[in-house]
Design a protein around this motif. Structure first.
Motif, PDB file in Angstrom:
ATOM      1  N   ALA A 144       0.833  -1.209   0.000  1.00  0.00           N
ATOM      2  CA  ALA A 144       0.000   0.000   0.000  1.00  0.00           C
ATOM      3  C   ALA A 144       0.866   1.257   0.000  1.00  0.00           C
ATOM      4  O   ALA A 144       0.588   2.228  -0.719  1.00  0.00           O
ATOM      5  N   ALA A 145       1.952   1.231   0.788  1.00  0.00           N
ATOM      6  CA  ALA A 145       2.832   2.391   0.854  1.00  0.00           C
ATOM      7  C   ALA A 145       3.555   2.611  -0.476  1.00  0.00           C
ATOM      8  O   ALA A 145       3.675   3.748  -0.958  1.00  0.00           O
ATOM      9  N   SER A 153       2.476   1.638  -3.359  1.00  0.00           N
ATOM     10  CA  SER A 153       1.458   2.090  -4.321  1.00  0.00           C
ATOM     11  C   SER A 153       1.278   3.602  -4.245  1.00  0.00           C
ATOM     12  O   SER A 153       1.156   4.282  -5.277  1.00  0.00           O
ATOM     13  N   ASN A 154       1.266   4.116  -3.017  1.00  0.00           N
ATOM     14  CA  ASN A 154       1.168   5.568  -2.840  1.00  0.00           C
ATOM     15  C   ASN A 154       2.399   6.257  -3.413  1.00  0.00           C
ATOM     16  O   ASN A 154       2.290   7.316  -4.056  1.00  0.00           O
ATOM     17  N   TYR A 155       3.562   5.664  -3.210  1.00  0.00           N
ATOM     18  CA  TYR A 155       4.809   6.204  -3.755  1.00  0.00           C
ATOM     19  C   TYR A 155       4.739   6.254  -5.277  1.00  0.00           C
ATOM     20  O   TYR A 155       5.058   7.275  -5.902  1.00  0.00           O
ATOM     21  N   ALA A 205       2.050   6.295  -7.094  1.00  0.00           N
ATOM     22  CA  ALA A 205       1.026   7.275  -7.487  1.00  0.00           C
ATOM     23  C   ALA A 205       1.605   8.686  -7.504  1.00  0.00           C
ATOM     24  O   ALA A 205       1.340   9.483  -8.420  1.00  0.00           O
ATOM     25  N   ASN A 206       2.419   9.015  -6.498  1.00  0.00           N
ATOM     26  CA  ASN A 206       3.042  10.338  -6.453  1.00  0.00           C
ATOM     27  C   ASN A 206       4.060  10.518  -7.576  1.00  0.00           C
ATOM     28  O   ASN A 206       4.169  11.597  -8.164  1.00  0.00           O
ATOM     29  N   THR A 215       7.157  11.458  -1.165  1.00  0.00           N
ATOM     30  CA  THR A 215       6.574  10.421  -0.314  1.00  0.00           C
ATOM     31  C   THR A 215       7.476  10.156   0.871  1.00  0.00           C
ATOM     32  O   THR A 215       8.676   9.864   0.704  1.00  0.00           O
ATOM     33  N   GLN A 219       3.763   2.907   6.951  1.00  0.00           N
ATOM     34  CA  GLN A 219       2.758   3.811   6.410  1.00  0.00           C
ATOM     35  C   GLN A 219       3.449   4.922   5.633  1.00  0.00           C
ATOM     36  O   GLN A 219       4.616   5.237   5.896  1.00  0.00           O
ATOM     37  N   SER A 220       2.758   5.461   4.665  1.00  0.00           N
ATOM     38  CA  SER A 220       3.346   6.515   3.823  1.00  0.00           C
ATOM     39  C   SER A 220       2.544   7.797   3.967  1.00  0.00           C
ATOM     40  O   SER A 220       1.347   7.782   4.254  1.00  0.00           O
ATOM     41  N   ASP A 221       3.246   8.901   3.755  1.00  0.00           N
ATOM     42  CA  ASP A 221       2.623  10.219   3.843  1.00  0.00           C
ATOM     43  C   ASP A 221       3.133  11.059   2.679  1.00  0.00           C
ATOM     44  O   ASP A 221       4.325  11.023   2.360  1.00  0.00           O
ATOM     45  N   THR A 222       2.237  11.800   2.033  1.00  0.00           N
ATOM     46  CA  THR A 222       2.623  12.636   0.894  1.00  0.00           C
ATOM     47  C   THR A 222       2.869  14.065   1.346  1.00  0.00           C
ATOM     48  O   THR A 222       2.022  14.668   2.010  1.00  0.00           O
TER      49      THR A 222
END
Length: 412
Positions: free
Chosen positions: A15-16, A18-20, A22-23, A41, A61-64
Motif C-alpha cells: 500500500a505504501a 502504491s502511494n509512492y 502514485a506520487n 513520499t 505507512q506513507s505520507d505525501t
C-alpha cells in the motif's frame, strides 16, 4: 511476530509503495506544468503491537508531502502578463465563483473581457489604484478584485500629485507679500495638469522672496489671463509660504502646495526638494501625474507588482497593485485542482504584502516558474518503488504458502 504479522506487514508495504508510485506518476505527468511543486513520499513505521526482545509488528505507512516552498527555475517568455515569483509568496487568484486560492502558476492572459486568467481558469487578483494607494490588510485577502487590462476605448487620468524641485536664488530682490500675488514676482514656471475628463490646464507658478529666507509661491489658472500672465481675472488657486535655513539653504517649512485643478481633483505639489542658494533659478524636477485621453497600447508589471498601462501618447498610468500572499508553513498548504492551494490550520493563515517587502519575493514579468520535477530522478524512484512493491508481494506470497503448509499439516 507470526505469519499473520508478516503478511500484514507486506500488505502495508504494498500500500505504501502504491502511494509512492502514485506520487511519482503525478510528478511525471506534471513535469511541464507551470508552477507545479513536486510531491514527495515519506515513510514511517507502523506498530500495532510491541514487546521487548521481539520484532514490532505492524508494517509501514506513507505520507505525501508537497514541496511547495521549493523554488522552480524561471524561464523567459515574450508576454508581459506571464509572471513568476522569485522567493517566497504566492499570487492570489479566484475562480469564477469568487473563491480565492494561492498559486505560483503565473501564465496569465486576458480573456474576452480583459480579465487576466491563467491556463487553469483562475483569475489574478489585485488592488485597484484608480482611487490612489490601496488599503492593504496584512492578514486578509479581502479588498482585492480581478485584474483587468481591457484596452478598448480611451483612458484619462486626473492629476493628483506632482513634484517641483530646484533652486531659488537667495540674491533675488525682496518682494512684499502684499504685492507678490499682484504681478510683482521674482521667478515663474508653468505646469500642465489634467482634470477629471483629461482636459489639459496650464497653471502658472509665481515665486517671490517676501523676506530674508522666506518665499511665497502662488498658482494661477492660465486661462484666466488674456496675455499669458498678469493680470488674471481671478485670484490665485493656491498660495503657500516656504521658509529656508539661513545656513544650509534647505527648506524648513511649507514643503507642499495644494492646487485645486479646474474641473479636477486637488493635486499635491511636493516642494520639499526646493533650496535657496546663491546660484541662479533652476529646476531639476518638474513632473505631474495624470494624462489626456489616450488608448492603452500595452501593459508593464514592475517587480513590486505595480501594473501600469502604457498609453499611445507615451505616458504611463499605474492601474493595479498585484500583492503576494504567504503562510507560515507553505508545505502544509492543501493542493487543489488547477495547481492552486488552500490555507488551513496546518499551514497557517495567509498574510498579504507588497512584493519585495519583508520576507516576500519579487515579481518577474515575461517569466514563468517551471515545474520542480526532475524526470531522471522520478524514473529512478519509479524503479525503486517497483522493486520494493514486488519484494513485498513476494513476502506476502511466501507467508501465504507457509500458512497453507501449516494448515495442511494440521489436517493430516
Amino acid at each position: 511476530m507470526g505469519l499473520y504479522d508478516a503478511m500484514n506487514a507486506s500488505v502495508t508495504g504494498m500500500a505504501a509503495q502504491s502511494n509512492y508510485l502514485a506520487n511519482i506518476g503525478q510528478n511525471i505527468s506534471n513535469s511541464g506544468t507551470v508552477g507545479y511543486k513536486e510531491a514527495d513520499t515519506q515513510f514511517s513505521t507502523l506498530v500495532d503491537q510491541a514487546a521487548v526482545g521481539e520484532t514490532s509488528a505492524g508494517g509501514v505507512q506513507s505520507d505525501t508531502r508537497v514541496a511547495v516552498s521549493q523554488q522552480g527555475t524561471l524561464e523567459s517568455t515574450t508576454s508581459p502578463t506571464d509572471l513568476a515569483i522569485s522567493g517566497n509568496g504566492f499570487f492570489v487568484v479566484s475562480n469564477s465563483g469568487g473563491q480565492q486560492f494561492l498559486t505560483r502558476a503565473g501564465s496569465f492572459v486576458p480573456d474576452a473581457s480583459g480579465n487576466l486568467v491563467n491556463s487553469a481558469g483562475y483569475y489574478l487578483n489585485g488592488y485597484s489604484l484608480a482611487n490612489g494607494p490601496p488599503t492593504m490588510a496584512s492578514n486578509s485577502l479581502s479588498g482585492m478584485q480581478v485584474v483587468n487590462i481591457n484596452s478598448d476605448g480611451l483612458t484619462a487620468t486626473p492629476t493628483t500629485s506632482g513634484t517641483l524641485t530646484g533652486n531659488l536664488p537667495s540674491t533675488d530682490s525682496i518682494t512684499p507679500a502684499t504685492t507678490a500675488t499682484n504681478g510683482d514676482y521674482d521667478e515663474k514656471t508653468s505646469k500642465v495638469m489634467y482634470d477629471d475628463l483629461g482636459t489639459a490646464h496650464t497653471v502658472d507658478l509665481y515665486l517671490s522672496q517676501t523676506s530674508a529666507n522666506t518665499w511665497q509661491v502662488s498658482a494661477f489658472d492660465n486661462s484666466k489671463s488674456t496675455s499669458g500672465g498678469f493680470p488674471y481675472s481671478s485670484g490665485p488657486l493656491a498660495t503657500q509660504t516656504m521658509a529656508f535655513s539661513s545656513t544650509t539653504g534647505y527648506l524648513t517649512s511649507g514643503g507642499s502646495l495644494q492646487i485645486p485643478v479646474p474641473g479636477g481633483a486637488t493635486m499635491n505639489l511636493d516642494l520639499s526638494g526646493m533650496t535657496q542658494l546663491a546660484g541662479s533659478f533652476s529646476l531639476s524636477t518638474s513632473s505631474v501625474n495624470g494624462n489626456a485621453p489616450a488608448s492603452v497600447s500595452s501593459v508593464s508589471i514592475a517587480s513590486d507588482g505595480t501594473l501600469s498601462y502604457q498609453l499611445t501618447n507615451g505616458s504611463s498610468v499605474a492601474a493595479y497593485k498585484i500583492p503576494l500572499a504567504d503562510v507560515p508553513s507553505p508545505d502544509n498548504l492543501l493542493p487543489q485542482t488547477g495547481n492552486v492551494f488552500s490555507p488551513n490550520i496546518l499551514s497557517g493563515q495567509p498574510s498579504v504584502g507588497t512584493a519585495g517587502s519583508g520576507q516576500l519575493g519579487t515579481i518577474s514579468s515575461s517569466e514563468l516558474e517551471e515545474s520542480t520535477v526532475d524526470i531522471a530522478t522520478e524514473l529512478t524512484n519509479m524503479i525503486v518503488a517497483q522493486r520494493a512493491y514486488e519484494a513485498n508481494s513476494q513476502m506476502f506470497k511466501a507467508g501465504a504458502d507457509l500458512m497453507s503448509n501449516l494448515i495442511q499439516m494440521n489436517l493430516t
